[in-house]
Write a protein that holds these residues in place. Structure first.
Motif, short mmCIF file in Angstrom:
data_model
loop_
_atom_site.label_atom_id
_atom_site.label_comp_id
_atom_site.label_asym_id
_atom_site.label_seq_id
_atom_site.Cartn_x
_atom_site.Cartn_y
_atom_site.Cartn_z
N GLY A 29 -16.88 21.84 17.21
CA GLY A 29 -15.67 21.59 16.48
C GLY A 29 -16.12 21.41 14.94
N ILE A 30 -16.94 20.49 15.01
CA ILE A 30 -17.09 19.79 13.53
C ILE A 30 -17.63 21.02 12.54
N VAL A 31 -18.66 21.48 12.97
CA VAL A 31 -19.20 22.68 12.19
C VAL A 31 -18.14 23.86 11.98
N TYR A 32 -17.42 24.13 13.01
CA TYR A 32 -16.39 25.07 12.87
C TYR A 32 -15.42 24.95 11.58
N LEU A 33 -15.03 23.57 11.80
CA LEU A 33 -13.99 23.31 10.83
C LEU A 33 -14.56 23.34 9.47
N VAL A 34 -15.71 22.96 9.19
CA VAL A 34 -16.08 22.83 7.93
C VAL A 34 -16.29 24.21 7.45
N LEU A 35 -16.75 25.23 8.38
CA LEU A 35 -17.02 26.56 7.96
C LEU A 35 -15.42 27.13 7.69
N ALA A 36 -14.79 27.02 8.62
CA ALA A 36 -13.37 27.53 8.35
C ALA A 36 -12.50 27.09 7.21
N ILE A 37 -12.96 25.82 6.78
CA ILE A 37 -12.30 25.23 5.55
C ILE A 37 -12.88 25.58 4.42
N VAL A 38 -14.27 25.81 4.23
CA VAL A 38 -15.10 26.31 3.05
C VAL A 38 -14.63 27.85 2.85
N PHE A 39 -14.36 28.56 3.94
CA PHE A 39 -14.28 30.17 3.77
C PHE A 39 -13.20 30.17 3.03
N GLN A 40 -12.29 29.45 3.01
CA GLN A 40 -11.11 29.90 2.30
C GLN A 40 -11.16 30.07 0.54
N TYR A 41 -12.39 29.32 0.37
CA TYR A 41 -12.62 29.53 -1.15
C TYR A 41 -13.11 31.03 -1.39
N PHE A 42 -13.56 31.58 -0.33
CA PHE A 42 -14.17 32.83 -0.54
C PHE A 42 -12.86 34.16 -0.35
N ASN A 43 -11.82 33.73 0.05
CA ASN A 43 -10.90 34.72 0.40
C ASN A 43 -9.43 34.76 -0.14
N TYR A 79 -3.03 30.02 7.75
CA TYR A 79 -4.35 29.71 8.02
C TYR A 79 -4.65 28.15 8.06
N ASN A 80 -4.02 27.56 7.31
CA ASN A 80 -4.25 26.13 7.53
C ASN A 80 -3.46 25.58 8.50
N ALA A 81 -2.33 26.01 8.94
CA ALA A 81 -1.75 25.59 10.03
C ALA A 81 -2.47 26.08 11.42
N ALA A 82 -2.92 26.96 11.41
CA ALA A 82 -4.08 27.34 12.39
C ALA A 82 -5.24 26.35 12.70
N LEU A 83 -5.73 25.96 11.42
CA LEU A 83 -6.80 25.18 11.51
C LEU A 83 -6.14 23.58 11.97
N ALA A 84 -5.09 23.20 11.49
CA ALA A 84 -4.61 21.86 11.87
C ALA A 84 -4.45 21.99 13.61
N SER A 85 -3.80 23.10 13.88
CA SER A 85 -3.69 22.86 15.49
C SER A 85 -5.11 22.95 16.22
N ILE A 86 -5.85 23.68 15.69
CA ILE A 86 -7.35 23.66 16.08
C ILE A 86 -8.17 22.30 16.21
N CYS A 87 -7.58 21.96 14.93
CA CYS A 87 -8.36 20.40 14.63
C CYS A 87 -7.75 19.41 15.62
#
Ligand code: UD1
Ligand code: MG
Length: 427
Positions: A133-147, A158-166
């Motif tokens: 979960g921790i590695v996943y969240l870091v990847l998903a957060i960092v990825f926003q920078y590229f897209n 996207y961030n609402a989805a991440l908040a739910s997953i977190c």
């Protein structure tokens, strides 16, 4: 804690980890415990790499050769894939470290399907879904920078989805540590889904299947708040259905890996076949969230595959279920997702009498293990695991898990076939 959870789970005194302070104090001190808690077995990387190649070859072929995908979109998908690969290695490295820490806090379980053998007495580190979960969240957060651009509508969802997953990871870990009662456990995902439900600004309409249009009298139906209720229920179903189709080494992660691979194939096929930018974006969004989940899950599988050297915990099952529910909702393919979940639906239906309280529901609804033959026999508990054992006879834990994962892959294949057969006629 998880130790408490398992203590209440087993009737065998030898399988009971400490329940209270005295018992914890009676545990050997860390220095003495060293020989009892040796480092976990190395990851089964060879097996995982072969498994990954089986999926990656057709997947990359579809992205790079078969479909003429927009260059920018392809770039984003490949950057996300690169980050996911890094996430795979980070998770492989993190799991042994996290295992030491969870063991130190008595977060471990005994392998019930090995009871009566030396392996059944080993303390297996629990809740390693937290590392994923921790590695996943870091990847998903960092990825926003590229897209995404800062004003993108997608960024909000996207961030609402991440908040739910977190939030789901937090509640899953809370459950692993505090051993939440079963009926409370069932509704935890509905709280975790709230960030997504509140932020969701997409449409709340459904397209009526063509054969039903004459009866309903319209092509598109606006469900309003009922659509949001459906989203919440889907989150509750996906999370719990993964969590209760469990108990064999590799099954929790294995089913997630199979479904995630099917989701990615579906997404890329839809992107390749469409010209509608919004539709393509919805499926790309799903890819951005599923690729890192698949990569980090494969890393976990390398430790959790038979014989498991770590357990995933409800942290993982809830995380995986919520991620798949979120992408199904935001990618607008929840019907397809539900067909991918066919084994989980069957397991849920078999479980209903026990879940609803009509039939006694023990803490663990696992098969019976015979230490002499090493075979599992189905019990009367209503699970797909037991059903398969009753239908196909006694099996080893590993071969039963492989059989169930093949069944999962068949359900996904059936879904693709159904979509192909119904294309144009259904919607
Ligand atoms: C769900 C199931 C339960 C099943 C359990 C196994 C329902 C209502 N609940 O409960 O029947 O027994 O998952 O995960 O269907 N374990 C193994 N081998 C494995 C995986 C887990 O022996 O490969 C045991 C370990 O003792 C581990 C424990 O199961 O510590 C984890 O159980 P937990 O995830 O807490 O159970 P639930 O999700 O509550
Ligand atoms: Mg569980």
């Amino acid at each position: 804690m998880a130790a408490r959870k398992r203590a209440s789970a087993s009737s065998d005194a030898s399988a009971k980890p400490p329940r209270n302070e005295e018992a914890v104090k009676a545990e050997p001190k860390p220095a003495e415990a060293a020989p009892i808690d040796p480092p976990i077995a190395p990851p089964k990387l060879g097996f995982i790499l072969k498994l990954s190649a089986l999926f990656l070859a057709p997947y990359l072929y579809l992205i790079l050769r078969h479909f003429d995908i927009d260059r920018e979109l392809r770039r984003s998908i490949l950057i996300n894939a690169g980050l996911s690969l890094a996430g795979f290695f980070a998770t492989v490295k993190l799991i042994p470290v996290a295992s030491r820490y969870v063991l130190r806090r008595n977060l471990f379980g005994y392998d019930i399907n090995k009871k009566g053998t030396p392996q059944g007495t080993v303390k297996v580190p629990e809740s390693l879904g937290i590392a994923v979960g921790i590695v996943y969240l870091v990847l998903a957060i960092v990825f926003q920078y590229f897209n995404f651009t800062a004003d993108s509508n997608w960024l909000v969802e996207y961030n609402a989805a991440l908040a739910s997953i977190c939030f789901m990871i937090l509640l899953g870990f809370t459950d692993d540590v505090l051993d939440v009662p079963w009926r409370v456990k069932l509704i935890l995902p509905s709280f975790a889904a709230l960030p997504l439900l509140m932020a969701y600004a997409g449409h709340t309409t459904i397209i009526i299947p063509k054969p039903l249009i004459p009866y309903v009298g319209m092509e598109i139906l606006d469900l309003g708040w009922i659509y949001k209720l459906y989203m919440g229920l889907l989150a509750v179903f996906c999370t719990n259905s993964i969590n209760i189709h469990a108990g064999l080494n590799g099954l929790e992660v294995g089913q997630t890996v199979v479904i995630a691979a099917a989701i990615l194939l579906h997404n890329i096929i839809q992107i390749g076949a469409s010209k509608d930018p919004e539709y393509m974006q919805a499926h790309a969004f799903s890819i951005y969230l599923v690729q890192p989940m698949l990569a980090t899950s494969l890393a976990l599988l390398s430790y959790n595959w038979y014989p498991s050297s770590v357990f995933v915990g409800d942290t993982y099952t809830y995380f995986a279920g919520m991620t798949m529910a979120v992408v199904g909702i935001l990618g607008h393919y929840s019907e397809t997702l539900l067909i991918f979940f066919l084994p989980q639906i069957l397991n849920f239906l078999l479980s209903l009498p026990q879940l609803a309280g009509f039939v006694k529901c023990p803490r663990h609804r696992l098969p019976r293990f015979d230490p002499q033959s090493g075979l599992l026999t189905g019990t009367n508990d209503g699970t797909l695991v037991n059903f398969f054992l009753r239908a196909f006879g006694q099996k080893t834990e590993k071969s039963l898990c492989i059989l169930l994962l093949l069944f999962q892959a068949m359900a996904c294949g059936f879904c693709f076939l159904l979509r192909w057969l119904l294309a144009g006629w259904y919607k």
